[in-house]
Design a protein around this motif. Structure first.
Motif, PDB file in Angstrom:
ATOM      1  N   GLU A  39      25.689  42.432  59.170  1.00  0.00           N
ATOM      2  CA  GLU A  39      25.334  42.007  57.876  1.00  0.00           C
ATOM      3  C   GLU A  39      25.720  42.797  56.830  1.00  0.00           C
ATOM      4  O   GLU A  39      25.694  43.914  56.687  1.00  0.00           O
ATOM      5  CB  GLU A  39      23.821  41.720  57.604  1.00  0.00           C
ATOM      6  CG  GLU A  39      23.118  41.068  56.443  1.00  0.00           C
ATOM      7  CD  GLU A  39      21.817  40.745  56.707  1.00  0.00           C
ATOM      8  OE1 GLU A  39      21.154  40.394  55.586  1.00  0.00           O
ATOM      9  OE2 GLU A  39      21.367  40.902  57.813  1.00  0.00           O
ATOM     10  N   VAL A  40      26.121  42.256  55.576  1.00  0.00           N
ATOM     11  CA  VAL A  40      26.646  42.991  54.404  1.00  0.00           C
ATOM     12  C   VAL A  40      26.194  41.955  53.187  1.00  0.00           C
ATOM     13  O   VAL A  40      25.763  40.801  53.295  1.00  0.00           O
ATOM     14  CB  VAL A  40      28.071  43.288  54.447  1.00  0.00           C
ATOM     15  CG1 VAL A  40      28.464  43.966  55.362  1.00  0.00           C
ATOM     16  CG2 VAL A  40      29.006  42.065  54.310  1.00  0.00           C
ATOM     17  N   ILE A  56      36.643  46.710  44.788  1.00  0.00           N
ATOM     18  CA  ILE A  56      36.371  48.023  43.907  1.00  0.00           C
ATOM     19  C   ILE A  56      35.012  47.488  43.058  1.00  0.00           C
ATOM     20  O   ILE A  56      34.309  48.432  42.819  1.00  0.00           O
ATOM     21  CB  ILE A  56      37.716  48.227  43.180  1.00  0.00           C
ATOM     22  CG1 ILE A  56      38.663  48.743  43.977  1.00  0.00           C
ATOM     23  CG2 ILE A  56      37.198  49.336  42.009  1.00  0.00           C
ATOM     24  CD1 ILE A  56      40.033  48.945  43.409  1.00  0.00           C
ATOM     25  N   GLU A  57      34.946  46.544  42.342  1.00  0.00           N
ATOM     26  CA  GLU A  57      33.879  46.107  41.492  1.00  0.00           C
ATOM     27  C   GLU A  57      32.612  46.020  42.069  1.00  0.00           C
ATOM     28  O   GLU A  57      31.412  46.721  41.779  1.00  0.00           O
ATOM     29  CB  GLU A  57      34.216  44.921  40.615  1.00  0.00           C
ATOM     30  CG  GLU A  57      35.327  45.012  39.741  1.00  0.00           C
ATOM     31  CD  GLU A  57      35.592  46.063  38.849  1.00  0.00           C
ATOM     32  OE1 GLU A  57      34.485  46.266  38.093  1.00  0.00           O
ATOM     33  OE2 GLU A  57      36.524  46.831  38.884  1.00  0.00           O
ATOM     34  N   GLY A  62      27.232  48.887  43.769  1.00  0.00           N
ATOM     35  CA  GLY A  62      26.181  49.212  44.806  1.00  0.00           C
ATOM     36  C   GLY A  62      25.975  48.085  45.782  1.00  0.00           C
ATOM     37  O   GLY A  62      24.995  48.211  46.742  1.00  0.00           O
ATOM     38  N   ARG A  63      26.872  47.127  46.248  1.00  0.00           N
ATOM     39  CA  ARG A  63      26.962  46.213  47.316  1.00  0.00           C
ATOM     40  C   ARG A  63      27.498  46.662  48.498  1.00  0.00           C
ATOM     41  O   ARG A  63      28.708  47.243  48.359  1.00  0.00           O
ATOM     42  CB  ARG A  63      27.440  44.911  46.713  1.00  0.00           C
ATOM     43  CG  ARG A  63      26.878  44.142  45.409  1.00  0.00           C
ATOM     44  CD  ARG A  63      25.494  44.103  45.401  1.00  0.00           C
ATOM     45  NE  ARG A  63      25.017  42.997  44.648  1.00  0.00           N
ATOM     46  CZ  ARG A  63      24.344  43.295  43.346  1.00  0.00           C
ATOM     47  NH1 ARG A  63      24.364  44.779  43.207  1.00  0.00           N
ATOM     48  NH2 ARG A  63      23.990  42.492  42.145  1.00  0.00           N
ATOM     49  N   LYS A 394      31.244  38.853  38.502  1.00  0.00           N
ATOM     50  CA  LYS A 394      30.505  37.881  38.527  1.00  0.00           C
ATOM     51  C   LYS A 394      29.507  37.789  39.567  1.00  0.00           C
ATOM     52  O   LYS A 394      28.422  37.628  39.512  1.00  0.00           O
ATOM     53  CB  LYS A 394      31.407  36.525  38.716  1.00  0.00           C
ATOM     54  CG  LYS A 394      32.203  35.878  37.649  1.00  0.00           C
ATOM     55  CD  LYS A 394      32.822  34.503  37.857  1.00  0.00           C
ATOM     56  CE  LYS A 394      33.648  34.010  36.999  1.00  0.00           C
ATOM     57  NZ  LYS A 394      34.995  34.599  36.821  1.00  0.00           N
ATOM     58  N   VAL A 395      29.831  38.230  40.818  1.00  0.00           N
ATOM     59  CA  VAL A 395      29.113  38.584  41.938  1.00  0.00           C
ATOM     60  C   VAL A 395      27.891  39.544  41.712  1.00  0.00           C
ATOM     61  O   VAL A 395      26.940  39.249  42.252  1.00  0.00           O
ATOM     62  CB  VAL A 395      30.021  38.906  43.091  1.00  0.00           C
ATOM     63  CG1 VAL A 395      29.057  39.632  44.132  1.00  0.00           C
ATOM     64  CG2 VAL A 395      30.736  37.996  43.694  1.00  0.00           C
ATOM     65  N   LEU A 396      28.366  40.335  40.796  1.00  0.00           N
ATOM     66  CA  LEU A 396      27.379  41.322  40.316  1.00  0.00           C
ATOM     67  C   LEU A 396      26.511  41.019  39.297  1.00  0.00           C
ATOM     68  O   LEU A 396      25.548  41.544  38.993  1.00  0.00           O
ATOM     69  CB  LEU A 396      27.967  42.750  39.808  1.00  0.00           C
ATOM     70  CG  LEU A 396      28.719  43.497  40.842  1.00  0.00           C
ATOM     71  CD1 LEU A 396      29.511  44.653  40.086  1.00  0.00           C
ATOM     72  CD2 LEU A 396      27.994  44.269  41.832  1.00  0.00           C
ATOM     73  N   GLY A 397      26.662  39.644  38.869  1.00  0.00           N
ATOM     74  CA  GLY A 397      26.064  39.060  37.737  1.00  0.00           C
ATOM     75  C   GLY A 397      26.167  39.468  36.346  1.00  0.00           C
ATOM     76  O   GLY A 397      25.439  39.547  35.636  1.00  0.00           O
ATOM     77  N   LEU A 398      27.240  40.171  36.295  1.00  0.00           N
ATOM     78  CA  LEU A 398      27.536  40.725  34.850  1.00  0.00           C
ATOM     79  C   LEU A 398      28.254  39.699  33.892  1.00  0.00           C
ATOM     80  O   LEU A 398      28.973  38.958  34.504  1.00  0.00           O
ATOM     81  CB  LEU A 398      28.367  42.060  35.063  1.00  0.00           C
ATOM     82  CG  LEU A 398      28.041  42.893  35.752  1.00  0.00           C
ATOM     83  CD1 LEU A 398      29.110  44.056  35.973  1.00  0.00           C
ATOM     84  CD2 LEU A 398      26.694  43.596  35.355  1.00  0.00           C
TER      85      LEU A 398
END
Length: 444
Positions: A39-40, A56-57, A62-63, A394-398
């Motif tokens: 799991e990741v 990289i992002e 932290g993901r 986007k995945v980080l919600g930024l």
């Protein structure tokens, strides 16, 4: 060497290679031997420019990040392209305005300029040694009419978008390019060049240092929803992930059929010459620009970063073909432009697959909960990198992850499933038209 690869007895080097020139002397990626995690946070499918910049992002955010590659990382077009970097947006401001309105059109065009500026900053910030330089691009007119159209277009670019570009008339052309084949052209001073394989290796090193796990030889077999997460089935077993990013561009398959129906895979073919005399390179490429032309079936070429060879690329066949067949055809086109190269042997002949779209724009977004960016239309070095980075944000919600490409319709065509059956006829027609236009121009 068999007969098909010796269509001319004089153009192949004795030890010619069908691998990318950019990979010469470059060791394969040295990846840590790690097991497949169960799991990741984020799974990224594809290890090219898009996937690694996204990795990289999210890893730095932290993901826990897993990049899955069906082949060796960098196997695809990220190490097979010509290394030329433009502002990436093919449709003009007027064409985009007719589709999306003036403000959205200006924003889309602006993303192309932002991507070009950003990739230079990325390379400097990460200390990636990849021969990046602001070489400028000479866009050559293949007919007098094409030159006049270029002149009108460049005036609009300066006036409406503030782009640094100016015309070079035919009488001054040899100051830019050592040929009389063209009828002048446009000089885009900000366009750039790099070594694409060194750039990719630098990104891979950066992604690993950020904490991303990268697994080669690990095809993804299926992606499905499992509650609030995705189950990613691989050749090594399943992985659960909160977010999935698809970064496959020209190598998009039925793994993601919705995306596959919206991108058109097109082979782009390149040759490298054997080392040439310095005075010859200096005469043919006096300013060391990268070069393209106004043919509908475009050619792109440049001197190698060490200025010892010429790298010449383009589309030479209506349908996909073997690099042993494309090599002699590219050589013939190269010699039409530069007759002095008739005795220059081919040391490398290779190809990569790019992805076009029906509206000639890159696309990024989310479908069925899966993030994607693809369809760079042959100008993907900076745009693939930039949109990969934005997708990671986007995945980080930024909020800064949002782009002018978001929420654009991603068109397809009825009955199109990812196999471009229409491409051979279209390429054959445009190649015939380009040839006829050149012949008429030469006839006066």
């Amino acid at each position: 060497m068999n007969e098909i690869s010796r269509q001319s007895t004089d153009i192949w080097a004795a030890d010619w290679s069908d691998t990318s020139y950019w990979l010469d002397g470059l060791a394969p990626p040295n990846l840590p031997e790690t097991p497949l995690p169960r799991e990741v946070d984020v799974v990224i499918v594809g290890s090219g420019y898009t996937g690694l910049n996204a990795a990289i992002e999210v890893a730095r955010g932290g993901r826990s990040t897993l990049v899955l590659e069906a082949e060796t990382p960098g196997w695809g077009c990220s190490t097979r392209n010509g290394g030329q970097i433009s502002t990436s947006i093919k449709p003009s401001l007027d064409k985009l305005a007719a589709r999306h309105g003036r403000d959205r059109a200006a924003a889309i065009r602006g993303e192309g300029r932002a991507a070009l500026e950003w990739i230079e900053d990325r390379i400097k910030a990460e200390n990636i040694d990849c021969d990046f330089r602001r070489a400028g691009r000479f866009h050559a007119a293949h007919t007098p009419a094409a030159y006049e159209e270029l002149a009108r277009d460049t005036e609009k670019l300066r006036r409406d978008e503030g782009i640094e570009v100016h015309m070079i008339p035919r009488a001054e052309q040899r100051g830019e390019l050592g040929t009389d084949t063209y009828y002048g052209g446009a000089l885009f001073a900000a366009h750039s060049a790099l070594n694409p394989a060194l750039y990719h290796h630098g990104l891979l090193k950066t992604a690993l240092a950020a904490g991303a796990q990268v697994l080669g030889q690990t095809p993804v077999l299926a992606i499905s929803r499992s509650g609030a997460r995705h189950e990613v089935e691989t050749s090594r077993g399943p992985v659960l992930a909160r977010d999935v990013i698809v970064a496959t561009n020209g190598y998009t398959t039925a793994l993601t059929p919705w995306q596959q129906r919206r991108v058109i895979p097109i082979g782009s073919y390149v040759i490298a010459t054997e080392p040439l005399a310095k005075d010859l390179i200096d005469r043919l490429f006096p300013t060391d620009r990268v070069v393209s032309d106004t043919c509908k079936v475009v050619y792109y070429y440049r001197a190698s970063p060490d200025r010892t060879r010429i790298l010449f690329g383009g589309r030479v066949s209506a349908s996909e073909t073997d690099t042993r067949i494309s090599g002699p055809r590219l050589h013939a086109d190269m010699c039409r432009i530069f007759p002095e190269l008739s005795t220059a042997n081919i040391s490398h002949s290779w190809m990569g697959t790019v992805a076009y779209t029906f509206d000639e724009l890159a696309h990024t977004g989310t479908h069925d909960g899966v993030h994607y960016a693809m369809g760079y239309c042959g100008s993907g070095v900076s745009m693939a990198s930039y949109l990969g980075m934005r997708m990671g944000q986007k995945v980080l919600g930024l909020a800064e992850g949002r782009t002018a490409f978001d929420d654009l319709p991603f068109p397809t065509r009825p009955f199109y499933t990812g196999r471009p059956w229409f491409l051979p006829a279209a390429v054959a027609w445009y190649r015939w038209r380009d040839t006829r236009q050149r012949e008429r121009a030469q006839a006066g």
